[in-house]
Design a protein around this motif. Structure first.
Motif, PDB file in Angstrom:
ATOM      1  N   LEU A 132       3.187  -7.332  27.524  1.00 27.36           N
ATOM      2  CA  LEU A 132       1.611  -7.984  27.936  1.00 27.36           C
ATOM      3  C   LEU A 132       1.060  -8.451  26.702  1.00 27.36           C
ATOM      4  O   LEU A 132       1.265  -8.245  25.733  1.00 27.36           O
ATOM      5  N   GLU A 133      -0.046  -9.453  27.119  1.00 26.66           N
ATOM      6  CA  GLU A 133      -0.693 -10.158  25.989  1.00 26.66           C
ATOM      7  C   GLU A 133      -2.372  -9.826  26.806  1.00 26.66           C
ATOM      8  O   GLU A 133      -3.105 -10.860  26.697  1.00 26.66           O
ATOM      9  N   THR A 134      -2.477  -8.590  27.136  1.00 27.20           N
ATOM     10  CA  THR A 134      -3.746  -8.427  27.767  1.00 27.20           C
ATOM     11  C   THR A 134      -4.771  -7.479  26.890  1.00 27.20           C
ATOM     12  O   THR A 134      -5.888  -7.336  27.125  1.00 27.20           O
ATOM     13  N   SER A 135      -4.101  -6.816  25.776  1.00 24.07           N
ATOM     14  CA  SER A 135      -4.611  -5.958  25.131  1.00 24.07           C
ATOM     15  C   SER A 135      -5.298  -6.703  23.997  1.00 24.07           C
ATOM     16  O   SER A 135      -5.031  -7.441  23.356  1.00 24.07           O
ATOM     17  N   TYR A 158       0.012 -11.647  35.715  1.00 23.56           N
ATOM     18  CA  TYR A 158       0.407 -10.451  36.621  1.00 23.56           C
ATOM     19  C   TYR A 158      -0.166 -10.601  38.076  1.00 23.56           C
ATOM     20  O   TYR A 158       0.398 -10.330  38.838  1.00 23.56           O
ATOM     21  N   THR A 208      -0.041 -12.623  30.671  1.00 27.09           N
ATOM     22  CA  THR A 208      -1.615 -12.340  30.823  1.00 27.09           C
ATOM     23  C   THR A 208      -2.157 -11.868  31.960  1.00 27.09           C
ATOM     24  O   THR A 208      -1.176 -11.493  33.114  1.00 27.09           O
ATOM     25  N   LYS A 209      -3.435 -11.557  32.245  1.00 24.05           N
ATOM     26  CA  LYS A 209      -3.885 -10.854  33.384  1.00 24.05           C
ATOM     27  C   LYS A 209      -3.615 -11.895  34.518  1.00 24.05           C
ATOM     28  O   LYS A 209      -3.328 -11.528  35.544  1.00 24.05           O
ATOM     29  N   LYS A 210      -3.801 -13.226  34.216  1.00 22.05           N
ATOM     30  CA  LYS A 210      -3.657 -14.175  35.210  1.00 22.05           C
ATOM     31  C   LYS A 210      -2.261 -14.142  35.935  1.00 22.05           C
ATOM     32  O   LYS A 210      -2.026 -14.327  37.121  1.00 22.05           O
ATOM     33  N   PHE A 220      -3.905  -3.127  31.680  1.00 21.97           N
ATOM     34  CA  PHE A 220      -3.972  -4.129  30.642  1.00 21.97           C
ATOM     35  C   PHE A 220      -4.203  -3.666  29.265  1.00 21.97           C
ATOM     36  O   PHE A 220      -4.283  -4.600  28.163  1.00 21.97           O
ATOM     37  N   LYS A 264      -3.526  -9.291  21.571  1.00 23.06           N
ATOM     38  CA  LYS A 264      -3.722 -10.857  21.812  1.00 23.06           C
ATOM     39  C   LYS A 264      -4.066 -11.613  20.403  1.00 23.06           C
ATOM     40  O   LYS A 264      -3.712 -12.650  20.184  1.00 23.06           O
ATOM     41  N   ASN A 284      -5.920  -0.692  36.773  1.00 27.68           N
ATOM     42  CA  ASN A 284      -5.639  -2.033  36.033  1.00 27.68           C
ATOM     43  C   ASN A 284      -5.948  -1.883  34.588  1.00 27.68           C
ATOM     44  O   ASN A 284      -5.450  -2.548  33.676  1.00 27.68           O
TER      45      ASN A 284
END
Length: 267
Positions: free
Chosen positions: A166-169, A197, A193-195, A255, A173, A251
Motif C-alpha cells: 500500500l502507498e496510503t500511509s 483499492y 493507492t486509496k483510489k 490505509f 508515501k 478503512n
C-alpha cells in the motif's frame, strides 16, 4: 495505457527480473524491504499467518481450476496449489523462473507452467475458479485494464486472493516519493493507492481483507527505549494484532498499513 504499451513495459520487467540488474537506490530499498521488514514479519510470525490465512481462503481445491499469476519460480504456496487443485496453471514473464518451476512440477500431471503475459492475447486459458496473485497486482499501472482482464478470466463465482503493498500511509508515501525518481523498476511498481483499492472494491465483492505493518511499522522506535528484548517483541506483537484485526473493518486503519491482502469474488 494501451495493451501494446503495457506489453512493452512487461518486456522490460521480464528483462529486469531475469538479470536482477538494480541501481544503488533500488538495492538499498530492496535491503530495507526484503531485509529489515521481512525479518520483522518473521519475528512476529506474520509470514506464516498470511500463508495460513491464504490456505484457509483457498479451501478445498480438488474441483478447482487455479491460476498462479506472476509466480516466477514459485511462491510459498505454488506447490501446494499444484498438488491439491484439479487443474493448476502458473504463468510469469520470466522464462528463467518458469523453467525452474516447470522442473518442480514435472511429476504432476494436472500442473502446467507457461511464460506468457497475462494481458496478451496469447494467453487463452480462462474459466478459473481461483486466481492467486501474491505480490502481483501492483505491477499493473492500468488498473481498469487489469480488472477487466481478471473478470474475463474468472468463472462466474471465481475468486482472487491478492497480496500487495500500500502507498496510503503518509510516511511511506513520502519515503516512496523520494525514492521513486531513482527506482530501477518504477515503470511496473505501483503500490495501491486509496483510489486503486476502491476500484477493486467497486469491481469485486470483498469477502475479507487484512493489512499489516500499520502501527507495527514503528517497531524500530522501540530500540530507542530501555526495554528488554522480550518486552519489545511483546509490544510489537500487540501492535501487529491491532493492525490485523482493525484492518478488517476500518478503512482508516487499513490505509495506515504497508501491505494488504484481499479475498475478493467476481460480482
Amino acid at each position: 495505457m494501451s495493451i501494446k504499451r503495457t506489453e512493452d513495459v512487461n518486456l522490460k520487467q521480464k528483462e529486469f527480473y531475469e538479470t536482477k540488474k538494480k541501481n544503488l537506490a533500488t538495492k538499498i530499498w530492496s535491503y530495507f524491504r526484503n531485509g529489515i521488514l521481512n525479518q520483522t514479519r518473521k519475528s512476529l510470525g506474520v509470514e506464516r499467518q498470511i500463508l495460513d490465512l491464504h490456505t484457509s481462503w483457498l479451501g478445498d481445491l480438488s474441483d478447482k481450476k487455479v491460476l498462479d499469476l506472476g509466480c516466477y519460480a514459485g511462491n510459498s504456496l505454488s506447490f501446494y496449489l499444484a498438488k491439491n487443485s484439479k487443474e493448476y496453471i502458473a504463468i510469469d514473464l520470466s522464462e528463467v523462473g518458469i523453467n525452474r518451476l516447470s522442473e518442480r512440477l514435472k511429476d504432476l500431471r494436472t500442473a502446467k507452467a507457461y511464460t506468457v503475459d497475462f494481458l496478451s492475447s496469447e494467453f487463452k486459458e480462462n474459466n478459473f475458479d481461483i486466481i492467486y496473485a501474491y505480490g502481483v497486482l501492483h505491477h499493473f499501472k492500468n488498473v481498469n485494464q487489469l480488472i477487466e482482464r481478471l473478470q474475463d478470466k474468472l468463472n462466474e463465482d471465481g475468486k482472487i486472493i491478492s497480496y500487495d503493498p500500500l502507498e496510503t500511509s503518509i510516511p511511506i508515501k513520502i519515503i516512496r516519493s523520494l525514492y521513486r525518481p531513482f527506482q530501477s523498476d518504477k515503470e511496473w511498481e505501483w503500490p495501491f493507492t486509496k483510489k486503486v483499492y476502491f476500484k477493486f472494491e467497486n469491481a469485486f465483492e470483498i469477502l475479507e481483507r487484512r493489512a499489516i505493518l500499520g502501527k507495527s511499522k514503528w517497531f524500530f522506535l522501540l530500540n530507542l527505549l530501555p526495554y528488554t528484548a522480550d518486552k519489545k517483541i511483546s509490544i510489537s506483537k500487540e501492535w501487529h494484532i491491532e493492525d490485523w484485526e482493525k484492518s478488517q473493518y476500518s478503512n482508516s486503519h487499513m490505509f495506515s498499513c504497508m501491505h494488504l491482502t484481499i479475498l475478493m469474488k467476481k460480482k
